[in-house]
Design a protein around this motif. Structure first.
Motif, PDB file in Angstrom:
ATOM      1  N   CYS A  10       0.813  -1.180   0.103  1.00 52.60           N
ATOM      2  CA  CYS A  10       0.129  -0.194  -0.415  1.00 52.60           C
ATOM      3  C   CYS A  10       1.132   1.589  -0.144  1.00 52.60           C
ATOM      4  O   CYS A  10       0.665   2.342  -0.785  1.00 52.60           O
ATOM      5  N   SER A  11       1.868   1.046   0.581  1.00 51.42           N
ATOM      6  CA  SER A  11       3.198   1.830   0.771  1.00 51.42           C
ATOM      7  C   SER A  11       3.288   2.080  -0.310  1.00 51.42           C
ATOM      8  O   SER A  11       3.968   3.405  -0.761  1.00 51.42           O
ATOM      9  N   ARG A  21       2.468   1.742  -3.487  1.00 51.64           N
ATOM     10  CA  ARG A  21       1.536   2.388  -4.386  1.00 51.64           C
ATOM     11  C   ARG A  21       1.416   3.281  -4.291  1.00 51.64           C
ATOM     12  O   ARG A  21       1.222   5.020  -5.082  1.00 51.64           O
ATOM     13  N   ASP A  22       1.075   4.502  -3.041  1.00 49.68           N
ATOM     14  CA  ASP A  22       1.006   6.050  -2.637  1.00 49.68           C
ATOM     15  C   ASP A  22       2.351   6.823  -3.012  1.00 49.68           C
ATOM     16  O   ASP A  22       2.329   7.521  -3.583  1.00 49.68           O
ATOM     17  N   ARG A  80       2.674   6.496  -7.051  1.00 48.01           N
ATOM     18  CA  ARG A  80       1.674   7.817  -7.875  1.00 48.01           C
ATOM     19  C   ARG A  80       1.983   8.790  -7.235  1.00 48.01           C
ATOM     20  O   ARG A  80       1.961  10.042  -8.331  1.00 48.01           O
ATOM     21  N   ARG A  81       2.715   9.219  -6.260  1.00 48.65           N
ATOM     22  CA  ARG A  81       2.865  11.047  -5.761  1.00 48.65           C
ATOM     23  C   ARG A  81       4.374  11.178  -6.063  1.00 48.65           C
ATOM     24  O   ARG A  81       4.460  12.430  -6.523  1.00 48.65           O
TER      25      ARG A  81
END
Length: 398
Positions: free
Chosen positions: A177-178, A180-181, A184-185
């Protein structure tokens, strides 16, 4: 026709006498000893009688018989010894052939078993990890994703922490999950996964063996399954996933560090397991182990920059330790990625970014309790552009 004159090579009187007497015995000359005596006296410069020459020849024949017998015995002994040597060499050749055939059979059996397991894992991977559409990303950076010190198989529950295989799987979900963040960032295009070793708990010490919930074989299988799932998830959010791997000290086959053979580490099987299961995923690529380093060091390229990958058990994470490593390799990389110490850290050594990744298990096992080492579970992600590492994320996990 026998020449009765003395030959130049007959330096001794006895040699000349024996030739003439032997020729007479063999019927090659018709002269009697009385007729031969004047010739012998003239050629030898002697004044001997017929009986003297006869006696000398008779004595010479005796000694010649002795010499011939001895020579025959010597030849017979040499033949016997030669025969024994031939027999021994034949037996050695036979034993070597048997040993070679056994080795070839075992090697062939190993290759067949290896191919069977690889095929079965590939078939299983197609079912467990279906191919998805590869995303198209318009970005200018990649992510360096550290996978370090999972210690799959270890289980503990103490004041400072708790860990087992179920918790490891949960933390990997958090890590994804991290990632993915972060992706995207920064709009990252590709993922470069650095497997930094100690994927399994192994059994390097008796204390660790007691703390293990799964045996070593189960650890390898479980870690391989977890790594396959982790990499497959990355393949759904990045254009390409490039995997580089080194082995850690916990997976050595021989528990005794002094007797352990460099290169015999079970982390290799974890990577092989994942590679076999994800063979059908075209955007997942495993870089081969660097044979020159015996799977303890590797190099990977990210956007034109060289990154050195190692576990860290042979190299201290200090300026002196890193400088020694660069000198040993004869290469100055853009960055070094390491693990082993279980805590995230960063250091700059003459322009080389040195990254130390954390561990998935965190503190709380007997070793960390005895040495008063806390440590929260974490993994590390770096953002890499054409200029090198632009950002570093120590991803904390619970």
């Amino acid at each position: 026709m026998v020449d009765l004159k003395r030959r130049p090579d007959e330096l001794l009187d006895e040699e000349y006498l024996y030739r003439i007497g032997k020729a007479k015995d063999d019927g090659l000359i018709d002269e009697t000893w009385e007729a031969l005596t004047p010739i012998l006296n003239e050629e030898c410069g002697e004044e001997k009688t017929v009986s003297v020459w006869r006696k000398h020849y008779a004595a010479g024949k005796k000694w010649q018989a002795v010499f011939e017998k001895q020579e025959f015995c010597d030849d017979d002994e040499r033949l016997r010894q030669s025969k024994q040597e031939i027999i021994k060499e034949r037996m050695k050749l036979r034993d070597e052939r048997v040993a070679l055939n056994k080795e070839l059979r075992e090697h062939a059996r190993y290759e067949v078993n290896n191919e069977i397991w690889e095929q079965r894992l590939a078939e299983l991977g197609k079912v467990r990890f279906p191919v998805t559409t590869t995303p198209q990303i318009n970005g200018s950076c990649d992510l360096l994703i550290c996978v370090s010190d999972w210690h799959i198989g270890m289980a503990f529950d103490s004041y400072t922490g708790k860990y087992n295989s179920d918790i490891a799987l949960s933390r990997l979900s958090q890590y994804l999950c991290s990632i993915r963040d972060i992706q995207r960032r920064h709009n990252a295009v590709n993922a470069h996964v650095a497997i930094l070793g100690d994927m399994i708990s192994g059994a390097p010490h008796s204390v660790i063996a007691i703390e293990n919930r799964e045996n070593v074989i189960e650890q390898v299988m479980l870690a391989g399954e977890m790594l396959s799932g982790f990499l497959h998830e990355l393949s759904t959010i990045f254009e390409h996933v490039y995997v580089s791997s080194v082995a850690g000290n916990h997976s050595r086959i021989n528990p005794n560090k002094k007797d352990a053979v460099l290169g015999e580490r079970l982390d290799i099987l974890v990577g092989w397991h994942a590679k076999s299961e994800l063979k059908h995923c075209e955007n997942v690529e495993f870089w081969p182990f660097s044979e020159a380093f015996n799977d303890t060091l590797d190099m990977m390229e990210i956007r034109g920059k060289v990154y050195l990958v190692n576990h860290g058990d042979f190299d201290t994470f200090t300026e002196a330790g890193m400088a020694k490593l660069f000198s040993f390799l004869g290469v100055i990389p853009s960055a070094v990625v390491t693990a082993h110490k279980h805590t995230p850290a960063y250091m700059d050594v003459n322009g080389v970014a040195c990254i130390q990744s954390g561990c998935l298990s965190g503190g709380g096992d007997q070793f960390t309790l005895e040495h008063r080492l806390g440590g929260k579970p974490s993994q590390t992600v770096c953002v890499c552009s054409d200029c090198g590492i632009e950002a570093m994320y120590p991803v904390r996990l619970i």
